[in-house]
Design an enzyme around this catalytic site. Structure first.
Site, short mmCIF file in Angstrom:
data_model
loop_
_atom_site.label_atom_id
_atom_site.label_comp_id
_atom_site.label_asym_id
_atom_site.label_seq_id
_atom_site.Cartn_x
_atom_site.Cartn_y
_atom_site.Cartn_z
N SER A 141 38.27 41.63 43.42
CA SER A 141 37.64 42.04 42.17
C SER A 141 37.56 43.55 41.98
CB SER A 141 36.25 41.42 42.06
OG SER A 141 35.50 41.64 43.22
N HIS A 190 39.28 35.78 39.75
CA HIS A 190 40.03 36.67 38.85
C HIS A 190 41.47 36.22 38.61
CE1 HIS A 190 37.04 39.79 38.27
NE2 HIS A 190 36.70 39.59 39.52
N LYS A 211 35.23 34.24 33.88
CA LYS A 211 36.17 35.35 33.71
C LYS A 211 37.18 34.95 32.63
CE LYS A 211 34.18 37.62 37.18
NZ LYS A 211 33.98 37.40 38.61
#
Ligand SMILES: *Cc1c(COP(=O)(O)O)cnc(C)c1O
Length: 390
Positions: free
Chosen positions: A180, A208, A237
């Site tokens: 991240s 992610h 996300k």
């Protein structure tokens, strides 16, 4: 000393070290151009990679289910909180991740903590990448198994540590799929072959990568064509909503449903959010071109910043960390960006190592070429101002 006096002293220390944090207020829905603290800003720091947090179809679907099912789920999944939308979404996540089953948690944080505190037992060991997310670190701390840290994406170090830990009963390698703060992609193909050779299990946190990596956006597993034992993810996300999940075999999911305390003792996410997430997965699978476009924008930004003379970390992902090194300088840089109407906060210790403070840029499919050009111009200007580039 009184209670508040003692805490103020602690906070003074935080301020002196340049690590003081405060909240900023968003006055508009998530999109590239927002009003923040009443000021117009172009946002280059959100995790809304595909722009889905404000997607019209998802908002519509969520609204319909909100009217039918109400605003709250009213209980944990094992009591009264389990709706048909939770189950539909779990089936959809499993088919998206190409696993037998999936289980929803209230957040990715709680999914990591739930898995790591329940799966490995005393006598087992967790081999954890040095730069893993805080929720993995906390999960390791709660686990009764030992934890051994290996150097960031360093396969020689991981192999060495696998050799050193042969006396343990079971071994679990745990890694972020895309890191991240560094934007690195974990070499999952190599991790899987090491795991096979040394009889270890693999847990991947694909927060992610989900929606971003792989032809269909399935994440690092698809990117490398491998199937780890446990895939953890978040809906917060690229999927654009809220919540976390674990995908894997039926027996894994049954085990977690019975043993993961962050699943058992947590109120279920609202059905409306499940419905919006369901719609998101459909959109993601159909967004191949959008993903390619996104990665082209990544390339443009990275190449341009490097040509200016900046040190840019990471692999080919929408997380673009520009290294400033000094904490105070990173804060000054972020403040100057904000004055120029660009919102990209400085990332400082303890989130990153001392001397590695950075501006963590992220780019989304919704950023226009004009916005990207303005970002690059501004980096050129501020870098010269602060004597960082020529
Ligand atoms: C954001 C993130 C999480 C936490 O997910 P939430 O749903 O926000 O709790 C976990 N792991 C990684 C790698 C993340 O980036």
């Amino acid at each position: 000393m009184n209670f508040d006096g003692w805490l103020s002293r602690q906070l003074d220390k935080t301020k002196e070290s340049g690590l003081y944090r405060k909240l900023r207020t968003m006055n508009t829905a998530p999109r590239p151009e927002m009003s923040i603290d009443g000021q117009r800003q172009i946002v280059f720091s959100s995790n809304n990679y595909l722009g889905l947090a404000n997607n019209k179809r998802m908002v519509y679907v969520a609204g319909t289910v909100l009217h039918d099912f109400g605003v709250g789920s009213s209980g944990s999944r094992l009591t009264t909180g389990n709706s048909e939308w939770h189950e539909k979404l779990e089936e959809r996540i499993a088919s998206f991740k190409q696993t037998e089953a999936a289980l929803l948690f209230s957040s990715g944080y709680l999914a990591n903590v739930g898995v790591l505190s329940s799966l490995p037992e005393k006598g087992d060991v967790l081999l954890s990448d040095q730069l893993n997310h805080a929720s993995i670190i906390d999960g390791c701390r709660l686990s009764k198994a030992d934890t051994v840290i290996y150097k960031h994406v360093d396969m020689d170090d991981l192999e060495g540590k696998l050799k050193e830990t042969e006396s343990y009963l079971r071994r679990f390698i745990v890694t972020d799929g895309v890191f991240s703060m560094d934007g690195t992609i974990a070499p999952l193909d190599k991790i899987m072959s090491l795991a096979k050779r040394y009889h270890a299990f693999v847990i991947v946190d694909d927060a992610h990568a989900t929606g971003v990596l792989g032809d269909n956006g399935r994440g690092t597993s698809e990117y490398f064509g491998v199937f780890p034992d446990v895939v953890i993810g978040t809906l917060s996300k690229a999927i654009g909503t809220e919540g976390g999940f674990v995908a894997g075999s039926k027996v894994l999911i049954d085990f977690l449903l019975n043993h993961a305390r962050t699943f058992i003792f947590q109120t279920a996410i609202p059905p409306s959010i499940c419905a919006a997430s369901y719609a998101a997965l459909e959109i993601i699978e159909q967004s191949k071109e959008k993903r390619q476009l996104l990665l082209l924008k990544v390339k443009q930004i990275k190449t341009s910043l490097e040509e200016m003379g900046y040190t840019v970390k990471g692999d080919h992902t929408p997380i673009i960390p520009v290294i400033i090194e000094d904490t105070q300088k990173a804060v000054t840089f972020a403040n100057r960006l904000q004055e120029k109407g660009i919102y990209a906060p400085a990332i400082r210790p303890p989130t990153v190592a001392i001397g590695e403070s950075r501006i963590r840029l992220t780019v989304t499919t919704d950023h226009t070429s004009k916005e990207i050009d303005y970002l690059l111009e501004t980096f050129n200007l501020i870098g010269k101002e602060l004597n960082m580039i020529k």
